[in-house]
Design a protein around this motif. Structure first.
Motif, PDB file in Angstrom:
ATOM      1  N   LEU A  80       0.850  -1.177   0.000  1.00 27.93           N
ATOM      2  CA  LEU A  80       0.000   0.000   0.000  1.00 27.93           C
ATOM      3  C   LEU A  80       0.892   1.234   0.000  1.00 27.93           C
ATOM      4  O   LEU A  80       1.754   1.374   0.874  1.00 27.93           O
ATOM      5  CB  LEU A  80      -0.887   0.023   1.247  1.00 27.93           C
ATOM      6  CG  LEU A  80      -1.681  -1.253   1.557  1.00 27.93           C
ATOM      7  CD1 LEU A  80      -2.425  -1.092   2.884  1.00 27.93           C
ATOM      8  CD2 LEU A  80      -2.646  -1.571   0.432  1.00 27.93           C
ATOM      9  N   THR A  81       0.729   2.101  -0.974  1.00 32.62           N
ATOM     10  CA  THR A  81       1.585   3.275  -1.062  1.00 32.62           C
ATOM     11  C   THR A  81       0.781   4.544  -1.273  1.00 32.62           C
ATOM     12  O   THR A  81      -0.153   4.567  -2.065  1.00 32.62           O
ATOM     13  CB  THR A  81       2.622   3.124  -2.198  1.00 32.62           C
ATOM     14  OG1 THR A  81       3.351   4.342  -2.334  1.00 32.62           O
ATOM     15  CG2 THR A  81       1.955   2.792  -3.528  1.00 32.62           C
ATOM     16  N   ALA A  82       1.158   5.588  -0.544  1.00 32.89           N
ATOM     17  CA  ALA A  82       0.519   6.891  -0.711  1.00 32.89           C
ATOM     18  C   ALA A  82       1.227   7.712  -1.771  1.00 32.89           C
ATOM     19  O   ALA A  82       0.749   8.768  -2.170  1.00 32.89           O
ATOM     20  CB  ALA A  82       0.531   7.644   0.618  1.00 32.89           C
ATOM     21  N   SER A  83       2.377   7.227  -2.243  1.00 30.79           N
ATOM     22  CA  SER A  83       3.155   7.967  -3.217  1.00 30.79           C
ATOM     23  C   SER A  83       2.652   7.698  -4.630  1.00 30.79           C
ATOM     24  O   SER A  83       2.301   6.577  -4.978  1.00 30.79           O
ATOM     25  CB  SER A  83       4.634   7.572  -3.121  1.00 30.79           C
ATOM     26  OG  SER A  83       5.374   8.163  -4.160  1.00 30.79           O
ATOM     27  N   SER A  84       2.651   8.745  -5.431  1.00 32.18           N
ATOM     28  CA  SER A  84       2.281   8.583  -6.836  1.00 32.18           C
ATOM     29  C   SER A  84       3.511   8.320  -7.698  1.00 32.18           C
ATOM     30  O   SER A  84       3.407   8.156  -8.911  1.00 32.18           O
ATOM     31  CB  SER A  84       1.576   9.847  -7.354  1.00 32.18           C
ATOM     32  OG  SER A  84       2.418  10.978  -7.211  1.00 32.18           O
ATOM     33  N   ASP A  85       4.678   8.261  -7.054  1.00 29.71           N
ATOM     34  CA  ASP A  85       5.935   8.050  -7.763  1.00 29.71           C
ATOM     35  C   ASP A  85       6.032   6.594  -8.219  1.00 29.71           C
ATOM     36  O   ASP A  85       5.950   5.669  -7.412  1.00 29.71           O
ATOM     37  CB  ASP A  85       7.106   8.381  -6.834  1.00 29.71           C
ATOM     38  CG  ASP A  85       8.451   8.357  -7.566  1.00 29.71           C
ATOM     39  OD1 ASP A  85       8.480   7.905  -8.731  1.00 29.71           O
ATOM     40  OD2 ASP A  85       9.445   8.779  -6.966  1.00 29.71           O
ATOM     41  N   ASP A  98       3.771  -8.821  -5.001  1.00 37.69           N
ATOM     42  CA  ASP A  98       2.944  -9.352  -6.076  1.00 37.69           C
ATOM     43  C   ASP A  98       2.037  -8.298  -6.688  1.00 37.69           C
ATOM     44  O   ASP A  98       1.615  -8.423  -7.831  1.00 37.69           O
ATOM     45  CB  ASP A  98       2.094 -10.513  -5.551  1.00 37.69           C
ATOM     46  CG  ASP A  98       2.948 -11.683  -5.126  1.00 37.69           C
ATOM     47  OD1 ASP A  98       3.175 -12.579  -5.948  1.00 37.69           O
ATOM     48  OD2 ASP A  98       3.418 -11.702  -3.976  1.00 37.69           O
ATOM     49  N   ASP A  99       1.721  -7.259  -5.921  1.00 35.72           N
ATOM     50  CA  ASP A  99       0.842  -6.214  -6.430  1.00 35.72           C
ATOM     51  C   ASP A  99       0.987  -4.997  -5.526  1.00 35.72           C
ATOM     52  O   ASP A  99       1.619  -5.056  -4.461  1.00 35.72           O
ATOM     53  CB  ASP A  99      -0.612  -6.700  -6.454  1.00 35.72           C
ATOM     54  CG  ASP A  99      -1.469  -5.935  -7.465  1.00 35.72           C
ATOM     55  OD1 ASP A  99      -0.986  -4.925  -8.027  1.00 35.72           O
ATOM     56  OD2 ASP A  99      -2.618  -6.341  -7.699  1.00 35.72           O
ATOM     57  N   TYR A 100       0.417  -3.886  -5.941  1.00 36.09           N
ATOM     58  CA  TYR A 100       0.423  -2.665  -5.157  1.00 36.09           C
ATOM     59  C   TYR A 100      -0.938  -2.003  -5.303  1.00 36.09           C
ATOM     60  O   TYR A 100      -1.661  -2.211  -6.279  1.00 36.09           O
ATOM     61  CB  TYR A 100       1.523  -1.716  -5.629  1.00 36.09           C
ATOM     62  CG  TYR A 100       1.232  -1.143  -6.996  1.00 36.09           C
ATOM     63  CD1 TYR A 100       0.480   0.029  -7.144  1.00 36.09           C
ATOM     64  CD2 TYR A 100       1.660  -1.788  -8.144  1.00 36.09           C
ATOM     65  CE1 TYR A 100       0.168   0.527  -8.396  1.00 36.09           C
ATOM     66  CE2 TYR A 100       1.369  -1.299  -9.399  1.00 36.09           C
ATOM     67  CZ  TYR A 100       0.623  -0.148  -9.518  1.00 36.09           C
ATOM     68  OH  TYR A 100       0.309   0.320 -10.756  1.00 36.09           O
ATOM     69  N   ILE A 101      -1.274  -1.182  -4.326  1.00 37.30           N
ATOM     70  CA  ILE A 101      -2.480  -0.360  -4.395  1.00 37.30           C
ATOM     71  C   ILE A 101      -2.099   1.044  -3.942  1.00 37.30           C
ATOM     72  O   ILE A 101      -1.440   1.219  -2.914  1.00 37.30           O
ATOM     73  CB  ILE A 101      -3.608  -0.904  -3.500  1.00 37.30           C
ATOM     74  CG1 ILE A 101      -4.056  -2.288  -3.982  1.00 37.30           C
ATOM     75  CG2 ILE A 101      -4.796   0.053  -3.490  1.00 37.30           C
ATOM     76  CD1 ILE A 101      -5.183  -2.873  -3.169  1.00 37.30           C
ATOM     77  N   SER A 102      -2.506   2.033  -4.708  1.00 34.91           N
ATOM     78  CA  SER A 102      -2.230   3.422  -4.357  1.00 34.91           C
ATOM     79  C   SER A 102      -3.322   3.953  -3.434  1.00 34.91           C
ATOM     80  O   SER A 102      -4.511   3.699  -3.639  1.00 34.91           O
ATOM     81  CB  SER A 102      -2.161   4.286  -5.620  1.00 34.91           C
ATOM     82  OG  SER A 102      -1.101   3.871  -6.456  1.00 34.91           O
TER      83      SER A 102
END
Length: 235
Positions: A80-85, A98-102
């Motif tokens: 889980l990332t708050a960054s848009s980078d 395996d995956d990410y969610i913004s």
């Protein structure tokens, strides 16, 4: 019941996700920082079907935790990332996520990602072959391992899923959208370089030279093709 371990320093988020996922028939363990997460992971590692890591934590970061988990387990990981980078996402995938969610995201979106990964990694139909053999390697779909001429090949869950998709479609030219959908359950975005990162990493694991690959070949303007001869067997 499938068991998920979530680390997030926001109490409201933890409580919301636990209630939502338990309502959808998952068992959920929670951690609020890296130390608590590692204690819970060490206690329940063999029982976990997924780990969800927030990138920003008070005492460490999700990247360090991802690296630690991958040293011990192939359990699927969502970050889980708050960054848009885009760099943060690439780093996570390189470390074995395996995956990410913004952020911000909805619990419903997270549930959909969880189910997609569980479908890809946890459903082995009786009629499907257990083994795929190619170029001196053996892929075991039950144990989720790959053995090569020099022994066990260290693969992350995403590495394994990508290789499995390739061997199941050997000889077919697969474009980026097909590969992303087949292995990650999502379309490739216009800035999505994660597939290239994963394929480069997989080539490295298989000693498949990126300059002159013999297994995973690039078809200019079309995608990729797994060019080795593959045989499937139940035993």
């Amino acid at each position: 019941m499938r068991r998920i371990l979530i680390v997030d320093d926001d109490k409201k988020t933890r409580v919301l996700l636990k209630a939502y996922l338990e309502k959808n028939q998952y068992s959920v363990d929670l951690a609020h920082d890296g130390a608590t997460f590692l204690a819970e992971f060490n206690r329940h590692a063999d029982a976990l079907s997924m780990v969800i890591l927030d990138v920003m934590l008070p005492d460490t970061d999700g990247f360090a935790l991802c690296r630690t988990v991958r040293q011990r387990s192939n359990v699927p990981i969502i970050m889980l990332t708050a960054s848009s980078d885009e760099t943060d996402r690439v780093v996570g995938l390189e470390l074995g996520a395996d995956d990410y969610i913004s952020k911000p995201y909805s619990p419903r979106e997270l549930l959909a990602r969880i189910k997609a990964i569980h479908r890809r990694t946890g459903m082995n139909h009786a009629a499907a072959p257990r083994y795929y053999r190619f170029a001196g390697f053996t892929l075991d779909t039950v144990e989720r391992t790959v053995t090569g001429p020099d022994g066990l090949v260290p693969l992350t869950g995403m590495d394994f899923q990508l290789l499995k998709y390739f061997v199941e479609h050997a000889g077919d030219i697969l474009d980026r959208s097909v590969l992303c959908e087949g292995t990650r359950g999502r379309d490739a975005g216009p800035m999505d370089r994660f597939l290239d990162v994963q394929i480069s990493r997989l080539r490295l694991r298989l000693n498949d030279s990126s300059g002159n690959p013999r297994l995973i070949k690039t078809v200019r303007g079309a995608g990729y093709v797994f060019s080795a001869d593959v045989t499937a067997a139940h035993a």
